[in-house]
Design a protein around this motif. Structure first.
Motif, PDB file in Angstrom:
ATOM      1  N   ILE A  41      -5.164  43.063 -37.177  1.00 50.68           N
ATOM      2  CA  ILE A  41      -6.363  43.496 -37.893  1.00 50.68           C
ATOM      3  C   ILE A  41      -7.436  43.877 -36.882  1.00 50.68           C
ATOM      4  N   GLY A  42      -8.014  45.075 -37.041  1.00 52.73           N
ATOM      5  CA  GLY A  42      -8.972  45.557 -36.055  1.00 52.73           C
ATOM      6  C   GLY A  42      -8.268  45.924 -34.765  1.00 52.73           C
ATOM      7  N   GLY A  64      -0.968  48.285 -37.606  1.00 54.26           N
ATOM      8  CA  GLY A  64      -2.322  48.071 -37.121  1.00 54.26           C
ATOM      9  C   GLY A  64      -3.328  48.585 -38.135  1.00 54.26           C
ATOM     10  N   PHE A  65      -4.346  47.769 -38.418  1.00 57.41           N
ATOM     11  CA  PHE A  65      -5.417  48.152 -39.348  1.00 57.41           C
ATOM     12  C   PHE A  65      -6.719  48.282 -38.582  1.00 57.41           C
ATOM     13  N   ASP A  66      -7.477  49.315 -38.886  1.00 58.54           N
ATOM     14  CA  ASP A  66      -8.791  49.464 -38.263  1.00 58.54           C
ATOM     15  C   ASP A  66      -9.685  50.273 -39.191  1.00 58.54           C
ATOM     16  N   SER A  84       8.668  51.712 -34.625  1.00 56.73           N
ATOM     17  CA  SER A  84       8.427  50.548 -35.492  1.00 56.73           C
ATOM     18  C   SER A  84       6.944  50.279 -35.705  1.00 56.73           C
ATOM     19  N   LEU A  85       6.099  51.146 -35.181  1.00 59.05           N
ATOM     20  CA  LEU A  85       4.656  50.922 -35.175  1.00 59.05           C
ATOM     21  C   LEU A  85       3.954  51.954 -36.048  1.00 59.05           C
ATOM     22  N   SER A  86       3.015  51.474 -36.912  1.00 58.57           N
ATOM     23  CA  SER A  86       2.228  52.386 -37.743  1.00 58.57           C
ATOM     24  C   SER A  86       0.796  51.878 -37.835  1.00 58.57           C
ATOM     25  N   PHE A  87      -0.106  52.754 -38.269  1.00 56.07           N
ATOM     26  CA  PHE A  87      -1.530  52.415 -38.306  1.00 56.07           C
ATOM     27  C   PHE A  87      -2.142  52.868 -39.629  1.00 56.07           C
TER      28      PHE A  87
END
Length: 256
Positions: A41-42, A64-66, A84-87
């Protein structure tokens, strides 16, 4: 502060050995294994999450969150090769994903900037599966210090920096917050982040802007500003500079 300046500041922090040490502790507290689904988070430009994503492959994922789309654009650019990674663009207290989406959730230096940190922590619990791990690390902003012979003046400067955060004292309440929301197996540790390069510290804390703002409010005289900056620079030239910041790390497990 524009996005490029903020990213540059974050990159300076990431380069400090003591930052990497406390961050590694937060990574380990998440208890990551291949196949797990995790969230940061962030996440900013995503450098921490990029490292964490490698620990949950194969079969796992990292989100990931922002709140800043500019940060997320930089994160996507830096980590485009990590499948495997997203935002996602979302505030900390309303992530917009189903309940029990993740096995572990982390937030680092985020809740001090969130208007309702208790709601953000409850949202982290909502999106974490039963028995999952939540790890939060926050700097104790009023405890931030820089070596100086003028203790009073420096104290006023550091207090002004602390008060630029929404919740400067939040780190001291983290342990109680974890108890109050019903997390179990709670752990607490405090780590000291230190720096010996005044240029790095200046990039992180932006003393020029802080001093200019305080001077405009007539909290400093011209002579005081000049004297403080002169000593700051002299300590750097003579290898006598040091600064520090306590960071509180709290982890807990969601109820089964």
């Amino acid at each position: 502060m524009d996005a490029d300046t903020f990213v540059a500041r974050l990159d300076v922090m990431q380069a400090l050995d003591s930052f990497r040490v406390y961050k590694q502790e937060t990574f380990e507290l998440m208890g990551l294994k291949p196949g797990m689904h995790i969230a940061d988070i962030g996440c900013g430009p995503g450098d921490d999450l990029g490292k964490l994503a490698l620990q949950v492959v194969p079969g796992g994922s990292a989100v990931g969150f922002d709140l800043s789309e500019a940060m997320l654009e930089e994160a996507r650019r830096r980590h485009a090769d990590v499948l495997s990674l997203s935002f996602r663009n979302a505030p900390a207290n309303e992530l917009g994903v189903p309940a029990r989406s993740f096995d572990a959730v982390r937030a680092d230096r985020v809740l001090i900037h969130v208007p309702r940190p208790q709601e953000a922590l409850k949202e982290m619990i909502r999106v974490t599966r039963p028995g999952g791990r939540i790890v939060v690390s926050e700097p104790d902003m009023p405890g931030c210090w820089v070596a100086s012979s003028d203790y009073v003046l420096t104290g006023r400067i550091m207090q002004s920096i602390a008060e630029s955060c929404v919740n400067p004292y939040l780190a001291r309440d983290l342990y109680a917050m974890f108890h109050d929301v019903g997390l179990r197996d709670i752990t607490f540790s405090m780590r000291s982040v230190s720096a010996f390069d005044p240029q790095s510290v200046n990039k992180i804390l932006d003393f020029k802007s802080v001093l200019a703002g305080m001077h405009a409010r007539k909290l400093f005289t011209d002579d005081e500003v000049t004297r403080w900056i002169t000593e700051f620079e002299e300590r750097g030239r003579t290898g006598r500079f040091v600064a520090g910041l306590p960071v509180m790390i709290v982890s807990g497990t969601t109820q089964d």
